[in-house]
Design a protein around this motif. Structure first.
Motif, PDB file in Angstrom:
ATOM      1  N   ASP A 179     -72.550  47.473  67.314  1.00 53.90           N
ATOM      2  CA  ASP A 179     -71.624  46.693  66.493  1.00 53.90           C
ATOM      3  C   ASP A 179     -71.412  45.302  67.068  1.00 53.90           C
ATOM      4  N   VAL A 180     -71.464  45.197  68.381  1.00 52.66           N
ATOM      5  CA  VAL A 180     -71.197  43.916  69.038  1.00 52.66           C
ATOM      6  C   VAL A 180     -72.448  43.044  69.123  1.00 52.66           C
ATOM      7  N   PHE A 181     -73.571  43.602  69.583  1.00 55.01           N
ATOM      8  CA  PHE A 181     -74.736  42.714  69.714  1.00 55.01           C
ATOM      9  C   PHE A 181     -75.393  42.442  68.370  1.00 55.01           C
ATOM     10  N   THR A 182     -75.069  43.232  67.341  1.00 50.53           N
ATOM     11  CA  THR A 182     -75.516  42.901  65.988  1.00 50.53           C
ATOM     12  C   THR A 182     -75.053  41.505  65.585  1.00 50.53           C
ATOM     13  N   MET A 183     -73.915  41.093  66.117  1.00 44.62           N
ATOM     14  CA  MET A 183     -73.342  39.807  65.722  1.00 44.62           C
ATOM     15  C   MET A 183     -73.791  38.662  66.623  1.00 44.62           C
ATOM     16  N   GLY A 184     -74.729  38.946  67.516  1.00 50.98           N
ATOM     17  CA  GLY A 184     -75.264  37.897  68.362  1.00 50.98           C
ATOM     18  C   GLY A 184     -74.630  37.818  69.732  1.00 50.98           C
ATOM     19  N   ALA A 185     -73.762  38.779  70.062  1.00 50.27           N
ATOM     20  CA  ALA A 185     -73.067  38.757  71.349  1.00 50.27           C
ATOM     21  C   ALA A 185     -73.809  39.584  72.387  1.00 50.27           C
ATOM     22  N   ARG A 186     -73.790  39.117  73.610  1.00 49.51           N
ATOM     23  CA  ARG A 186     -74.268  39.956  74.707  1.00 49.51           C
ATOM     24  C   ARG A 186     -73.090  40.811  75.170  1.00 49.51           C
ATOM     25  N   PRO A 187     -73.233  42.137  75.128  1.00 49.69           N
ATOM     26  CA  PRO A 187     -72.135  43.001  75.582  1.00 49.69           C
ATOM     27  C   PRO A 187     -71.854  42.786  77.064  1.00 49.69           C
ATOM     28  N   VAL A 188     -70.566  42.676  77.413  1.00 47.16           N
ATOM     29  CA  VAL A 188     -70.190  42.449  78.813  1.00 47.16           C
ATOM     30  C   VAL A 188     -69.228  43.501  79.345  1.00 47.16           C
ATOM     31  N   ALA A 189     -68.692  44.355  78.474  1.00 43.42           N
ATOM     32  CA  ALA A 189     -67.730  45.354  78.951  1.00 43.42           C
ATOM     33  C   ALA A 189     -67.608  46.500  77.965  1.00 43.42           C
ATOM     34  N   ILE A 242     -73.312  33.068  65.778  1.00 48.74           N
ATOM     35  CA  ILE A 242     -72.785  34.376  65.393  1.00 48.74           C
ATOM     36  C   ILE A 242     -73.479  34.827  64.111  1.00 48.74           C
ATOM     37  N   PHE A 243     -73.836  36.089  64.054  1.00 50.83           N
ATOM     38  CA  PHE A 243     -74.572  36.648  62.915  1.00 50.83           C
ATOM     39  C   PHE A 243     -73.695  37.650  62.168  1.00 50.83           C
ATOM     40  N   TYR A 244     -73.885  37.678  60.848  1.00 56.25           N
ATOM     41  CA  TYR A 244     -73.053  38.519  60.000  1.00 56.25           C
ATOM     42  C   TYR A 244     -73.903  39.390  59.083  1.00 56.25           C
ATOM     43  N   ALA A 245     -73.294  40.453  58.559  1.00 58.31           N
ATOM     44  CA  ALA A 245     -73.964  41.271  57.545  1.00 58.31           C
ATOM     45  C   ALA A 245     -73.975  40.531  56.210  1.00 58.31           C
ATOM     46  N   LYS A 246     -72.947  39.716  55.980  1.00 59.34           N
ATOM     47  CA  LYS A 246     -72.887  38.950  54.736  1.00 59.34           C
ATOM     48  C   LYS A 246     -73.921  37.820  54.775  1.00 59.34           C
ATOM     49  N   GLY A 247     -74.235  37.296  53.604  1.00 64.02           N
ATOM     50  CA  GLY A 247     -75.096  36.120  53.563  1.00 64.02           C
ATOM     51  C   GLY A 247     -76.491  36.335  53.017  1.00 64.02           C
ATOM     52  N   ALA A 248     -76.884  37.598  52.790  1.00 66.68           N
ATOM     53  CA  ALA A 248     -78.231  37.839  52.268  1.00 66.68           C
ATOM     54  C   ALA A 248     -78.326  37.396  50.808  1.00 66.68           C
ATOM     55  N   VAL A 249     -79.507  36.893  50.424  1.00 65.85           N
ATOM     56  CA  VAL A 249     -79.757  36.470  49.050  1.00 65.85           C
ATOM     57  C   VAL A 249     -80.985  37.204  48.524  1.00 65.85           C
ATOM     58  N   PRO A 250     -81.192  37.204  47.212  1.00 63.95           N
ATOM     59  CA  PRO A 250     -82.361  37.906  46.652  1.00 63.95           C
ATOM     60  C   PRO A 250     -83.680  37.301  47.120  1.00 63.95           C
ATOM     61  N   MET A 260     -82.733  36.447  67.520  1.00 65.53           N
ATOM     62  CA  MET A 260     -81.628  35.611  67.045  1.00 65.53           C
ATOM     63  C   MET A 260     -81.778  34.165  67.501  1.00 65.53           C
ATOM     64  N   ALA A 261     -82.389  33.968  68.636  1.00 64.65           N
ATOM     65  CA  ALA A 261     -82.592  32.608  69.154  1.00 64.65           C
ATOM     66  C   ALA A 261     -83.616  31.831  68.335  1.00 64.65           C
ATOM     67  N   THR A 262     -84.394  32.523  67.486  1.00 63.95           N
ATOM     68  CA  THR A 262     -85.415  31.853  66.674  1.00 63.95           C
ATOM     69  C   THR A 262     -84.902  31.426  65.312  1.00 63.95           C
ATOM     70  N   ASP A 263     -83.697  31.789  64.958  1.00 63.79           N
ATOM     71  CA  ASP A 263     -83.129  31.454  63.652  1.00 63.79           C
ATOM     72  C   ASP A 263     -83.935  32.080  62.512  1.00 63.79           C
ATOM     73  N   ALA A 264     -84.400  33.325  62.732  1.00 62.10           N
ATOM     74  CA  ALA A 264     -85.183  34.008  61.703  1.00 62.10           C
ATOM     75  C   ALA A 264     -84.337  34.942  60.847  1.00 62.10           C
ATOM     76  N   ILE A 265     -83.109  35.236  61.261  1.00 63.56           N
ATOM     77  CA  ILE A 265     -82.302  36.276  60.623  1.00 63.56           C
ATOM     78  C   ILE A 265     -81.312  35.658  59.647  1.00 63.56           C
ATOM     79  N   GLU A 266     -81.286  36.214  58.465  1.00 62.38           N
ATOM     80  CA  GLU A 266     -80.326  35.789  57.456  1.00 62.38           C
ATOM     81  C   GLU A 266     -79.107  36.707  57.437  1.00 62.38           C
ATOM     82  N   SER A 267     -79.335  37.995  57.669  1.00 60.44           N
ATOM     83  CA  SER A 267     -78.262  38.982  57.669  1.00 60.44           C
ATOM     84  C   SER A 267     -78.714  40.148  58.544  1.00 60.44           C
ATOM     85  N   ILE A 268     -77.757  40.797  59.207  1.00 66.11           N
ATOM     86  CA  ILE A 268     -78.126  41.895  60.096  1.00 66.11           C
ATOM     87  C   ILE A 268     -77.007  42.917  60.146  1.00 66.11           C
TER      88      ILE A 268
END
Length: 756
Positions: A134-144, A211-219, A275-283
């Protein structure tokens, strides 16, 4: 299905599978999938026809309490979810808050209660894996990592083995994936004999512009499946987690997922690299309900449709049906929508990390959820009924009955306060949990400054490469909530606020995990409603918004519900790690000072419950305005470096809090009753659990300055003792630190040693 098809030619197998998957389902079939008669009528209305087996499977999972929050959603709207530091509130994989300098903290808490009772090791392990995703899906590195555990009474025949399995699962997964477990709580109560609670929280760091979100996908985009292959483990896990237990439900083990932490570690690195490549629209991660929920959530949040080919899904078992593929909760999997032409980039990265990455479908403008297998359509249903247009309930609820106070005259005074203190520190809920937390790697990654498990009120984790730190805690007193859910809900939030303030952190936001019994029982629903309202009132008054969370209902066995347990996971910010303290840093000669008034409240206390044997009376009231003023004052003192050590007064009252400080620093402490009024009730003074109070260790040279500041701020502050010697003194009675330590640290290892 395998038994039917294993001897048939390949095409005949496919036809048999298709026949079974497209078979029309009736009301009884729906009931078997957790869809009741009224919901089946809604389903028929939404589809305009009866569903087939795949469609019913998808709908059953998405309409489960675990996925839809159908019985609690209207009440969850009462939580304040916005604030000056809130970037993303509830509705995404995790909450996001601003921690300055263009950085964000991303965090969430979720339950894995039913799976952990059925199969404790894998249930707890996959709970950790799921919350990390749930956390790294959004582009975060888990720290705790944090865990909040509730087990049955120690004498129950299942408790020891459940503790052993759950702790091993948490440690086994977290340690292997390389994320420190820094905070948590472990409690025992007979109310959890048939339904333990395993709540896991993960905290991560990200740049605000990444930060990456589940929202934002387009057809018109590719749908890519990444991670581990899909198997038959965990099928129907969301609906199983939404049903109550009955005696003997261990037979449900096939619905528990199997975790692979080293695969998760690879998945973290691969996702962050992509994620560093800017290839993801939604995840979206594949959590409860697996591929079903991840695909539905992406489609719903984008207002689009989605088509997926089951034959393209990487599978580790043969002859899997569309039903099994869609409802499997195999771990370490993600679903992503890629930007045009980036498929080869994504596949190359996942190939590098030895993980599957396959395009399994596309997004559409139809607003429909379409699945094919063997070239045939096996599911074609609209997206809205699976998400926002799913059933929602305003269930009837009863106002909880007020607890009858226990008169002070009916609460016996012990012959020895010192002996009572020793007995209380050895109680299962007060005893050291060192046996547990020593199995967790608390310092991997190198940024753990202090863990709450080793004595602090909140963990401190440095923001890597900076002088900032996050403070992290987890809190709930289920007995308070059971006695008065509104006040108990307020207290859970206020306790998290105090714990963060005790280390010098600015409380920012909370995540929560609301664990209750069946919402279909008006009495239980009353506890849910009032606890949420109490928590919401505290969050609003303390400027402590809710940014993420989880609701876990139907935690009951044979109709008997668990104690109501709304857990709060708190996050605070420290701007300078040098301006912090913990409960364990008092020094020889420090003056012990108390913020707040002398204790008076023994009802619903640990003393009354465990020493006297009466689980009765209302909890201590919580004055939120007072909590806020005192918390701000404590943080001001710590920031000014006027406080050597700080500890809030909670379970067990003043005497237990002072003893914990002494044990933590290895220096005795004497409580001086001569400083108090002559007619004081010493029992309530020592063991009362009045709220909004702190203990401070102050260097003698700083006492005048601290007293002056308290007077200016109108904060009650009283010198009540001093650190020195090798015992804890309660007036003219004393108990040695050595005896207290033996009692406090001895219970858990002795209890677990009796397992073998």
């Amino acid at each position: 299905m395998n038994d039917i098809t294993q001897k048939l030619p390949a095409r005949d197998i496919q036809l048999k599978i298709l026949e079974a998957m497209t078979a029309v389902q009736n009301e009884q079939d729906a009931a078997d999938r957790g869809v009741n008669a009224e919901e089946y009528k809604v389903l028929l209305d939404r589809l305009g026809r009866a569903p087939n087996r795949v469609e019913l499977g998808v709908i059953g999972e998405m309409w489960s309490e675990h996925c839809s929050y159908k019985s609690s959603r209207m009440h969850l709207a009462k939580f304040p979810t916005k604030g000056d530091r809130v970037i993303q509130g509830p509705g995404e994989n995790a909450g996001v808050v601003d921690i300055d300098d263009g950085q964000a903290c991303i965090f969430k808490m979720e339950s894995h209660n039913h799976p952990s009772f059925i199969e404790p090791y894998q249930g707890a392990a996959t709970g950790v894996g799921g919350i990390l995703r749930d956390v790294f899906t959004m582009g975060a590195r888990p720290v705790a990592l944090v865990n909040a555990l509730r087990f049955g009474e120690p004498t129950h025949p299942k408790t020891r083995s459940l503790v052993e399995g759950v702790v091993a699962g948490i440690g086994g997964y977290g340690n292997c994936v390389g994320v420190p477990t820094v905070a948590g709580e472990t409690q025992f109560h007979k109310g959890y004999n048939g339904n333990i609670l395993v709540n896991a929280m993960a905290v991560g760091l990200a740049d605000q512009d990444k930060i990456f979100y589940a929202k934002g996908a387009v057809p018109g985009r590719s749908v890519m499946y990444v991670g581990a292959k899909t198997g038959r483990d965990g099928i129907g896990g969301a609906s199983m987690s939404s049903a109550e237990f009955a005696e003997g439900d261990e037979e449900k083990r096939p619905t528990v997922q199997v975790g692979a932490p080293f695969t998760e570690k690879l998945l973290i690195e691969a996702c962050l690299e992509l994620m560093a490549t800017d290839a993801i629209e939604s995840i979206q991660d594949m959590g409860a309900a697996g591929l079903t929920s991840s695909a539905v959530e992406i489609a719903d949040k984008g207002g689009i449709g989605i088509e997926m080919d089951m034959d393209a899904v990487p599978q580790r078992e043969t002859n899997m049906t569309a039903f099994e593929i869609m409802l499997s909760e195999s771990q370490e999997r993600m679903l992503m929508i890629l930007k045009p032409g980036r498929e080869d980039v994504a596949k190359a990265i996942f190939d590098k990390w030895d993980l599957d990455a396959e395009v399994i479908g596309k997004t559409t403008d139809t607003g429909r959820f379409v699945l094919t297998q063997f070239g045939e359509v096996v599911c074609d249903i609209p997206v809205p009924p699976l998400a926002e247009d799913a059933p929602k309930y305003d269930l009837p609820w009863n106002e909880p009955q007020a607890a009858t106070p226990v008169p002070r005259a009916d609460i016996p005074t012990p012959a020895s306060y010192a002996d009572t203190l020793k007995a209380m520190l050895a109680l299962p809920n007060m005893a050291s949990k060192r046996w547990i937390w020593e199995q967790y790697d608390r310092h991997v990654m190198g940024d753990t400054v202090d863990s709450s498990e080793s004595g602090g009120d909140a963990a401190l984790v440095r923001v890597h490469g900076t002088d900032k730190a996050l403070a992290i805690c987890s809190d709930c007193n289920p007995q308070y909530v059971a006695a008065d859910p509104f006040e108990g809900g307020k207290q859970a939030v206020a306790e998290a606020y105090r714990n963060l303030s005790s280390v010098g952190a600015e409380p920012i936001a909370i995540t929560n995990n609301l664990n209750f019994g069946s919402p279909n029982k008006p009495d239980t629903m009353g506890y849910i409603v009032k606890a949420i309202e109490g928590m919401a009132a505290a969050c609003k008054e303390l400027d402590f918004p809710v940014v993420s969370g989880n609701v876990s209902l139907n935690n009951q066995t044979d109709g008997v519900a668990i104690p109501p347990t709304p857990v709060c996971g708190g996050i605070g910010l420290v701007k300078n790690i040098g301006q912090t303290t913990t409960a364990t840093k008092a020094r020889l000669g420090d003056v012990l000072m108390m913020i707040g008034d002398v204790g008076t409240h023994l009802n619903a206390s640990l003393y009354l419950r465990e020493i006297i044997g009466r689980e009765e009376g209302p909890p201590p009231p919580v004055d939120l305005a007072t909590e806020k003023r005192r918390g701000e004052f404590v943080r001001t003192l710590i920031k000014a470096r006027l406080v050597t050590a700080c500890h809030d007064i909670s379970d067990g009252g003043l005497a237990c809090a002072a003893a914990e400080m002494g044990l933590g620093c290895g220096v005795g402490v004497a409580l001086n009753n001569a400083m108090l009024e002559e007619d004081i009730d010493l029992l309530a003074h020592y063991f009362g659990e009045d709220q909004g109070r702190y203990l401070l260790a102050i260097s003698p040279g700083n006492v005048p300055d601290v007293m002056a500041k308290a007077l200016d701020a109108n904060i009650p502050l009283t010198p009540i003792g001093q650190f020195g010697g090798d015992s804890v003194q309660l007036g003219d009675q004393s108990v040695s630190l050595a005896d207290l330590r033996a009692a406090h640290e001895g219970w858990m290892p002795e209890y677990m040693a009796s397992l073998n």
